[in-house]
Motif scaffolding. Structure first.
Motif, PDB file in Angstrom:
ATOM      1  N   GLY A   1      -9.332 -20.714 -12.579  1.00 39.16           N
ATOM      2  CA  GLY A   1     -10.382 -20.950 -11.599  1.00 39.16           C
ATOM      3  C   GLY A   1     -10.976 -19.659 -11.069  1.00 39.16           C
ATOM      4  N   TYR A   2     -11.652 -19.814  -9.943  1.00 38.15           N
ATOM      5  CA  TYR A   2     -12.379 -18.687  -9.363  1.00 38.15           C
ATOM      6  C   TYR A   2     -12.317 -18.790  -7.852  1.00 38.15           C
ATOM      7  CZ  TYR A   2     -16.347 -15.618  -8.359  1.00 38.15           C
ATOM      8  OH  TYR A   2     -17.151 -14.610  -7.889  1.00 38.15           O
ATOM      9  N   ASN A   3     -12.069 -17.658  -7.183  1.00 38.45           N
ATOM     10  CA  ASN A   3     -12.113 -17.571  -5.733  1.00 38.45           C
ATOM     11  C   ASN A   3     -13.391 -16.831  -5.368  1.00 38.45           C
ATOM     12  OD1 ASN A   3     -11.909 -16.797  -3.033  1.00 38.45           O
ATOM     13  ND2 ASN A   3      -9.696 -16.569  -3.126  1.00 38.45           N
ATOM     14  N   GLY A   4     -14.381 -17.565  -4.913  1.00 42.56           N
ATOM     15  CA  GLY A   4     -15.674 -16.977  -4.588  1.00 42.56           C
ATOM     16  C   GLY A   4     -15.666 -16.075  -3.374  1.00 42.56           C
ATOM     17  N   GLU A   5     -14.701 -16.241  -2.492  1.00 39.18           N
ATOM     18  CA  GLU A   5     -14.632 -15.386  -1.309  1.00 39.18           C
ATOM     19  C   GLU A   5     -14.203 -13.969  -1.658  1.00 39.18           C
ATOM     20  OE1 GLU A   5     -12.294 -17.232   1.733  1.00 39.18           O
ATOM     21  OE2 GLU A   5     -13.899 -18.628   2.235  1.00 39.18           O
ATOM     22  N   THR A   6     -13.338 -13.844  -2.669  1.00 33.06           N
ATOM     23  CA  THR A   6     -12.865 -12.516  -3.073  1.00 33.06           C
ATOM     24  C   THR A   6     -13.489 -12.074  -4.393  1.00 33.06           C
ATOM     25  OG1 THR A   6     -10.963 -13.450  -4.249  1.00 33.06           O
ATOM     26  CG2 THR A   6     -10.642 -12.842  -1.928  1.00 33.06           C
ATOM     27  N   ASP A   7     -14.356 -12.921  -4.969  1.00 36.90           N
ATOM     28  CA  ASP A   7     -14.988 -12.645  -6.266  1.00 36.90           C
ATOM     29  C   ASP A   7     -13.928 -12.346  -7.322  1.00 36.90           C
ATOM     30  OD1 ASP A   7     -17.120 -12.380  -8.036  1.00 36.90           O
ATOM     31  OD2 ASP A   7     -17.286 -10.234  -7.684  1.00 36.90           O
ATOM     32  N   GLU A   8     -12.932 -13.228  -7.383  1.00 37.10           N
ATOM     33  CA  GLU A   8     -11.782 -12.991  -8.252  1.00 37.10           C
ATOM     34  C   GLU A   8     -11.524 -14.204  -9.145  1.00 37.10           C
ATOM     35  OE1 GLU A   8      -7.059 -11.997  -7.577  1.00 37.10           O
ATOM     36  OE2 GLU A   8      -8.187 -12.895  -5.951  1.00 37.10           O
ATOM     37  N   TYR A   9     -11.396 -13.963 -10.452  1.00 36.73           N
ATOM     38  CA  TYR A   9     -10.958 -15.017 -11.365  1.00 36.73           C
ATOM     39  C   TYR A   9      -9.451 -15.134 -11.241  1.00 36.73           C
ATOM     40  CZ  TYR A   9     -15.598 -15.146 -13.298  1.00 36.73           C
ATOM     41  OH  TYR A   9     -16.953 -15.300 -13.439  1.00 36.73           O
ATOM     42  N   LEU A  10      -8.953 -16.348 -11.218  1.00 32.34           N
ATOM     43  CA  LEU A  10      -7.540 -16.589 -10.993  1.00 32.34           C
ATOM     44  C   LEU A  10      -6.801 -16.739 -12.322  1.00 32.34           C
ATOM     45  CD1 LEU A  10      -8.053 -19.209  -8.169  1.00 32.34           C
ATOM     46  CD2 LEU A  10      -7.629 -16.757  -7.919  1.00 32.34           C
ATOM     47  N   ASN A  11      -5.716 -16.021 -12.473  1.00 38.09           N
ATOM     48  CA  ASN A  11      -4.924 -16.118 -13.701  1.00 38.09           C
ATOM     49  C   ASN A  11      -3.551 -16.693 -13.382  1.00 38.09           C
ATOM     50  OD1 ASN A  11      -3.854 -13.906 -12.381  1.00 38.09           O
ATOM     51  ND2 ASN A  11      -3.418 -12.778 -14.237  1.00 38.09           N
ATOM     52  N   ALA A  12      -3.562 -17.743 -12.578  1.00 41.59           N
ATOM     53  CA  ALA A  12      -2.311 -18.364 -12.163  1.00 41.59           C
ATOM     54  C   ALA A  12      -2.374 -19.871 -12.375  1.00 41.59           C
ATOM     55  CB  ALA A  12      -2.043 -18.054 -10.698  1.00 41.59           C
ATOM     56  N   ILE A  13      -1.194 -20.464 -12.420  1.00 38.26           N
ATOM     57  CA  ILE A  13      -1.066 -21.907 -12.494  1.00 38.26           C
ATOM     58  C   ILE A  13      -0.295 -22.339 -11.247  1.00 38.26           C
ATOM     59  CG2 ILE A  13      -0.127 -23.862 -13.772  1.00 38.26           C
ATOM     60  CD1 ILE A  13      -0.289 -22.061 -16.298  1.00 38.26           C
ATOM     61  N   ARG A  14      -0.921 -23.185 -10.441  1.00 40.08           N
ATOM     62  CA  ARG A  14      -0.259 -23.746  -9.260  1.00 40.08           C
ATOM     63  C   ARG A  14       0.206 -25.154  -9.618  1.00 40.08           C
ATOM     64  NH1 ARG A  14      -1.463 -20.403  -4.937  1.00 40.08           N
ATOM     65  NH2 ARG A  14      -3.384 -19.248  -5.110  1.00 40.08           N
ATOM     66  N   ILE A  15       1.276 -25.595  -8.973  1.00 43.61           N
ATOM     67  CA  ILE A  15       1.863 -26.887  -9.309  1.00 43.61           C
ATOM     68  C   ILE A  15       1.850 -27.795  -8.078  1.00 43.61           C
ATOM     69  CG2 ILE A  15       3.892 -28.069 -10.205  1.00 43.61           C
ATOM     70  CD1 ILE A  15       4.704 -25.281 -11.386  1.00 43.61           C
ATOM     71  N   PHE A  16       1.267 -28.981  -8.248  1.00 43.12           N
ATOM     72  CA  PHE A  16       1.211 -29.988  -7.196  1.00 43.12           C
ATOM     73  C   PHE A  16       2.160 -31.123  -7.565  1.00 43.12           C
ATOM     74  CE2 PHE A  16      -0.506 -33.828  -5.236  1.00 43.12           C
ATOM     75  CZ  PHE A  16      -0.687 -33.408  -3.927  1.00 43.12           C
ATOM     76  N   ASP A  17       3.081 -31.449  -6.660  1.00 47.54           N
ATOM     77  CA  ASP A  17       4.051 -32.514  -6.889  1.00 47.54           C
ATOM     78  C   ASP A  17       3.485 -33.823  -6.354  1.00 47.54           C
ATOM     79  OD1 ASP A  17       6.217 -34.300  -6.859  1.00 47.54           O
ATOM     80  OD2 ASP A  17       7.657 -32.706  -6.431  1.00 47.54           O
ATOM     81  N   VAL A  18       3.160 -34.742  -7.250  1.00 49.05           N
ATOM     82  CA  VAL A  18       2.553 -36.017  -6.872  1.00 49.05           C
ATOM     83  C   VAL A  18       3.544 -36.880  -6.094  1.00 49.05           C
ATOM     84  CG1 VAL A  18       1.488 -38.124  -7.767  1.00 49.05           C
ATOM     85  CG2 VAL A  18       0.993 -35.939  -8.845  1.00 49.05           C
ATOM     86  N   SER A  19       4.827 -36.799  -6.405  1.00 46.75           N
ATOM     87  CA  SER A  19       5.824 -37.662  -5.765  1.00 46.75           C
ATOM     88  C   SER A  19       5.948 -37.392  -4.266  1.00 46.75           C
ATOM     89  CB  SER A  19       7.187 -37.538  -6.443  1.00 46.75           C
ATOM     90  OG  SER A  19       7.732 -36.251  -6.260  1.00 46.75           O
ATOM     91  N   VAL A  20       5.709 -36.159  -3.836  1.00 50.11           N
ATOM     92  CA  VAL A  20       5.763 -35.824  -2.408  1.00 50.11           C
ATOM     93  C   VAL A  20       4.393 -35.403  -1.870  1.00 50.11           C
ATOM     94  CG1 VAL A  20       8.209 -35.253  -2.394  1.00 50.11           C
ATOM     95  CG2 VAL A  20       6.542 -33.464  -2.901  1.00 50.11           C
ATOM     96  N   GLU A  21       3.403 -35.408  -2.743  1.00 49.50           N
ATOM     97  CA  GLU A  21       2.015 -35.072  -2.413  1.00 49.50           C
ATOM     98  C   GLU A  21       1.876 -33.740  -1.700  1.00 49.50           C
ATOM     99  OE1 GLU A  21       0.456 -38.623  -0.483  1.00 49.50           O
ATOM    100  OE2 GLU A  21      -0.037 -39.434  -2.455  1.00 49.50           O
ATOM    101  N   GLN A  22       2.434 -32.714  -2.320  1.00 49.35           N
ATOM    102  CA  GLN A  22       2.269 -31.367  -1.783  1.00 49.35           C
ATOM    103  C   GLN A  22       2.341 -30.320  -2.882  1.00 49.35           C
ATOM    104  OE1 GLN A  22       5.224 -30.901   1.243  1.00 49.35           O
ATOM    105  NE2 GLN A  22       6.889 -30.581  -0.180  1.00 49.35           N
ATOM    106  N   LEU A  23       1.731 -29.186  -2.592  1.00 48.17           N
ATOM    107  CA  LEU A  23       1.733 -28.056  -3.501  1.00 48.17           C
ATOM    108  C   LEU A  23       3.093 -27.369  -3.431  1.00 48.17           C
ATOM    109  CD1 LEU A  23      -0.497 -26.702  -5.279  1.00 48.17           C
ATOM    110  CD2 LEU A  23      -0.777 -25.074  -3.423  1.00 48.17           C
ATOM    111  N   LEU A  24       3.652 -27.049  -4.577  1.00 47.18           N
ATOM    112  CA  LEU A  24       4.918 -26.326  -4.589  1.00 47.18           C
ATOM    113  C   LEU A  24       4.676 -24.847  -4.290  1.00 47.18           C
ATOM    114  CD1 LEU A  24       6.607 -27.840  -7.778  1.00 47.18           C
ATOM    115  CD2 LEU A  24       6.812 -28.587  -5.399  1.00 47.18           C
TER     116      LEU A  24
END
Length: 116
Positions: A83-106
């Motif tokens: 993705g892209y962070n427009g506030e910092t003009d930075e392309y993101l080279n990370a993978i974030r993980i969202f847990d559907v069972s508890v509905e929150q970002l790890l």
């Protein structure tokens, strides 16, 4: 006509979006205010409950981001890739993980090494 309840930005684009467990999960995105030429990058996390046609806020991402991909593993996790962070003009080279069972970002983030 189709209608939904809940508060989301009008003109919302560039979101990460994935279907999982009878709901649509929406992350981040870009809002284009009609009275401004500046884009606003968003960090909201929402669930759209298909059966009730309602948006539910689930919190926020650590940074505003847009234009990445969301992939559901068919079990418990949605992976938010790049993705892209427009506030910092930075392309993101990370993978974030969202847990559907508890509905929150790890807290865990997978840092990718770009081949480019």
């Amino acid at each position: 006509p189709f209608s939904a309840t809940g508060n989301v930005a009008k003109g919302w684009r560039g979101t990460y979006c994935s279907y999982a467990q009878d709901s649509l999960y929406v992350f981040g995105g870009i809002y284009y205010p009609p009275s401004s030429k500046d884009n606003v990058y968003l960090n909201g996390v929402y669930k759209y409950e298909i059966a009730t046609r309602a948006f539910v806020s689930l919190g926020t991402l650590p940074t505003p981001q847009a234009r990445g991909m969301a992939v559901y593993d068919g079990l418990n996790y949605i992976y938010l890739v790049g993705g892209y962070n427009g506030e910092t003009d930075e392309y993101l080279n990370a993978i974030r993980i969202f847990d559907v069972s508890v509905e929150q970002l790890l807290d865990e983030t997978i840092t990718a090494v770009s081949p480019f």
